[in-house]
Design an enzyme around this catalytic site. Sequence first.
Site, PDB file in Angstrom:
ATOM      1  N   THR A 297       0.830  -1.205   0.000  1.00 34.26           N
ATOM      2  CA  THR A 297       0.000   0.000   0.000  1.00 34.26           C
ATOM      3  C   THR A 297       0.862   1.251   0.000  1.00 34.26           C
ATOM      4  OG1 THR A 297      -0.010   0.275   2.417  1.00 34.26           O
ATOM      5  CG2 THR A 297      -1.774  -1.064   1.449  1.00 34.26           C
ATOM      6  N   ASP A 298       0.306   2.329  -0.517  1.00 36.16           N
ATOM      7  CA  ASP A 298       0.866   3.630  -0.206  1.00 36.16           C
ATOM      8  C   ASP A 298       0.582   3.865   1.281  1.00 36.16           C
ATOM      9  OD1 ASP A 298       2.040   6.123  -0.264  1.00 36.16           O
ATOM     10  OD2 ASP A 298       1.033   6.751  -2.107  1.00 36.16           O
TER      11      ASP A 298
END
Length: 856
Positions: A297-298
């Site tokens: 994920t960011d």
Amino acid sequence: MTLMRGVLLAALPLALAQVNPPGTPFPNSTYPNSTDPLTDSGAQSGETSPPSYPSPWGEGLGDWEAAYAQAHAFVSQLTLLEKVNLTTGVGWEGEKCVGNNGAIPRLGFKSLCMQDSPLGVRDTDFVSAFPAGVTIAATWDRQLFYQRGYDMGSEHRDKGVDVQLGPVVGPIGRSPEGGRNWEGFSPDPVLSGIAVAQTVKGIQAAGIMSCTKHYIGYEQEHFRQGGPTISDSISSNIDDVTMHELYLWPFADAVRAGTASVMCSYNQINNSYACQNSWTQNYLLKNELGFQGFVMTDWSGQHSGVSSALAGLDMTMPGDIGFDSGTSFWGPNLTIAVLNGTIPQWRLDDMCVRIVAAWYYVDREANQVENAPNFSSWTEDTFGYLHYYASEDYTQINYHVDVRGDHAANIRTQAAKGTVLLKNNGALPLTGKEKLTGVFGSDASENQYGPNGCSDRGCDNGTLAMGWGSGTANFPYLVTPLEAIKAEVLSNGKSIESVIDDYAYAQQNALARRISDVAGACIVFVNADAGEGYIIVDDNEGDRNNLTLWHNGDDLIRNVTSFCNNTIVVMHTVGPVLVDAWYENENVTAIIWAAIPGQESGNAITDILYGKVNPGGKNVFTWGASRGAYGTDLLYEPNNGAGAPQEDFAEGIFIDYRHFDRVGETPIYEFGFGLSYTTFAYSNLQVQTHSAPAYTPTTGQTGSAPVLGSVSNNTADYLLPDDITPLVAYIYPYLNSTSLAASSGDPQYGINYTFPAGAYDSSPQPFLAAGSKVAPGGNQALYDILFTVTATVTNTGGVAGDEVPQLYLSLGGPNDAKVVLRNFDRITIAAGASGTFTADITRRDLSNWDTDAQDW
Ligand SMILES: *[C@@H]1O[C@H](CO)[C@@H](O)[C@H](O)[C@H]1NC(C)=O
Ligand SMILES: *[C@@H]1O[C@H](CO)[C@@H](O)[C@H](O)[C@H]1NC(C)=O
Ligand SMILES: *[C@@H]1O[C@H](CO)[C@@H](O)[C@H](O)[C@H]1NC(C)=O
Ligand SMILES: *[C@@H]1O[C@H](CO)[C@@H](O)[C@H](O)[C@H]1NC(C)=O
Ligand SMILES: *[C@@H]1O[C@H](CO)[C@@H](O)[C@H](O)[C@H]1NC(C)=O
Ligand SMILES: *[C@@H]1O[C@H](CO)[C@@H](O)[C@H](O)[C@H]1NC(C)=O
Ligand SMILES: *[C@@H]1O[C@H](CO)[C@@H](O)[C@H](O)[C@H]1NC(C)=O
Ligand SMILES: *[C@@H]1O[C@H](CO)[C@@H](O)[C@H](O)[C@H]1NC(C)=O
Ligand SMILES: *[C@@H]1O[C@H](CO)[C@@H](O)[C@H](O)[C@H]1NC(C)=O
Ligand SMILES: *[C@@H]1O[C@H](CO)[C@@H](O)[C@H](O)[C@H]1NC(C)=O
Ligand SMILES: *[C@@H]1O[C@H](CO)[C@@H](O)[C@H](O)[C@H]1NC(C)=O
Ligand SMILES: *[C@@H]1O[C@H](CO)[C@@H](O)[C@H](O)[C@H]1NC(C)=O
């Protein structure tokens, strides 16, 4: 360049069936009306895309085979807790890197260090500040793409980083105002695709993992994480054709090049979050493209625990729900979700295999350094807390290792070769014999706070050599244009003066007049900055508010040109700016786009100005006459009440030059354009046809999902061990009671959500027609070479120079762009000599995406 355009249209037999226009509905989706392919060609508000389950398990395709065998052996030994540790970050500022996952102490497997950025090692000292993505793209040089990747990867490796969080092909640059466009390469998918593939290969050849980001449709900073009155992130609404022919294209190249990881983005795509979007992650990335690495994920880009796992997410960063919330969608919740059967064990095993296989794939084992990571992102003090947020374990945390090697020389070359000469009335190159040289503008000089004086480069003071945000690194030094030009002038025994105050008009005018009188040279430096949305500079929330120069650059130019008949304008900008007010002014004798050059800025521009390097860079975007000329723009104001803002990519594939061509808008400087101090002639264009086998859709089935080791169903096995004193806000995999519900603490625990039944299917799955059972990158026949184009390029001028022949094709259909770039090369040719341009055209280059057939 332009010569290649017309000729090839006639030369190639383009007997390709016309398929769906951009905007064609997904099969069976509830897709609103789109009738006019020109005004309404792309996706529409409320767009949805079809669900796709189960999440494809990695099978070790192509050159991943050995790494998968090693990963299977390793993961088979792991307990449930150890597996969960691999997938979950320990929380913000829990360890030394911008992200760290849990370790497996029992087997000596260390926590992985994930570190920004796409242009160098962020948040530490004694590293190089490389040219930004947009600059290296402008070199149009495959070797330099690779060299920069390798040098950056080497610096990350020597600091003890496992995953470099780059390169960037999302944003691709749908609109020129996009705040992070400069971190990536170009709005052209082929140029971006070649650049990202070479960068990935370079980074990983240094023995670390790359993380290609941000996946996908992340084209603006506004609303990327909602807003003060908006809880959900913006939805980028993208139709299937546009997705394949534009946004996914460079990601396909990154996957084919073996990128170890991919970062899912903050935004939603078709009203589903990027990190839990089963169409983008399961279907496109892992199934169609056959991605073998892991999806990360960011930072805080995860919005659910079970849904994201089923939709193909493999690692959550930095691991906690909010920074230092002490809670996680995974961690204990992932342990629990496997134990309560909501996430099948094979899905967790697949996450782990992908992470560990990527580690083996780049040979991390043989590329370890002492004390890794030998720096802390959170302070440059030598001693400090190992666990910064918890303030625990005071020890030596920074070793100040100088990892720059001899990269400075390469950086200087890369920046000079990425410089584009836009106009030259014979003013350049300067001889060095000018009696008086004037340098104008704050962009020529030092930031009064120092090159690193604004955190994450969040200001526009002094010369612009990097945009702002997380995509940055600290400068080891920054050679300003003024100091480098001054050194050059003094070496010739001549005079130089400067006015670096952008608003000191009286002094500018006086100096300009004196220079003109003695036939000297006035060099004016101007800029335009942009960055990531968490920092606001001069009211720009990451994205630019406009396309004009900053610090009243137009006024500065007007003042100097009013009195100086030899004004050379140098622009350091993150993308196109409006030059209409002055580019035709007779006193503007030369214009240079010096891009976002990095630490060697002054040396690189001096090399160009004085002809030590003959400019050969070419535009990687179009310079339009007005903001409206681009056709696309950002969404600055919410358009859906308190709901997720809807950004319809209604223009389809028609961004940048494709839009200009479609509507007949004449650019000021076209994509691919750039002058040289010499001239070139093209001749002898030849097209050779290859007999490639026919395209066959991929058929057959995968194996069933591997299940590695077994999981005990006794919750007491998962309690926090007595010998661990938990750190504050640190994410562990453990339960805090034998009750799963109590350990989760989720108020909605056990509510019987209906997850898609297919998500639990571990039986063999059919390959997609456009996919591959052989190697990552999709159907391998897409890469068959169908034609080879050659041409002779002759240097008809008086000095050696570089030319970038570019191959454009017309796919010929009513919904296609007039022309699309498909290949290029950068060739160095001595004066009077000739070189041969050779460009292959693959099947993919000649294909359109067919939504109904779900195939090229
Ligand atoms: C779409 O609808 C057709 C006919 O109703 C059906 O046969 C097909 O399975 C559906 N496809 C998907 C992806 O749901
Ligand atoms: C679709 O068409 C219908 C009927 O023409 C119209 O009422 C509706 O507003 C249209 N929807 C959109 C999203 O344009
Ligand atoms: C999980 O990771 C943490 C942090 O690295 C470590 O302290 C812990 O021992 C690990 N747990 C297991 C079961 O390996
Ligand atoms: C589990 O996830 C929920 C949100 O789904 C969250 O509220 C809860 O705090 C998490 N539990 C732990 C132990 O982190
Ligand atoms: C299983 O565990 C997850 C994670 O704590 C939780 O969100 C979910 O509600 C649980 N489901 C069931 C059916 O117990
Ligand atoms: C553990 O027990 C639950 C409830 O009986 C069951 O649904 C689940 O599949 C079991 N999990 C494993 C990993 O055996
Ligand atoms: C320097 O940067 C700060 C922060 O953006 C800004 O307020 C200030 O005006 C700048 N100074 C100059 C001289 O540009
Ligand atoms: C500028 O003006 C000076 C003085 O009149 C003249 O010598 C010089 O040739 C002019 N330069 C250009 C580029 O026109
Ligand atoms: C455009 O933005 C820059 C940077 O914030 C600002 O200096 C300039 O005044 C703006 N231009 C216009 C025309 O508003
Ligand atoms: C210089 O710029 C200022 C600010 O726009 C303007 O007022 C002035 O007229 C300009 N001077 C000349 C000579 O162009
Ligand atoms: C160009 O410079 C000369 C001085 O050399 C000046 O007289 C003239 O007005 C300038 N032209 C423009 C368009 O500013
Ligand atoms: C266990 O963790 C959950 C989730 O964070 C929390 O709600 C609960 O109070 C904790 N229980 C104990 C006994 O600490």
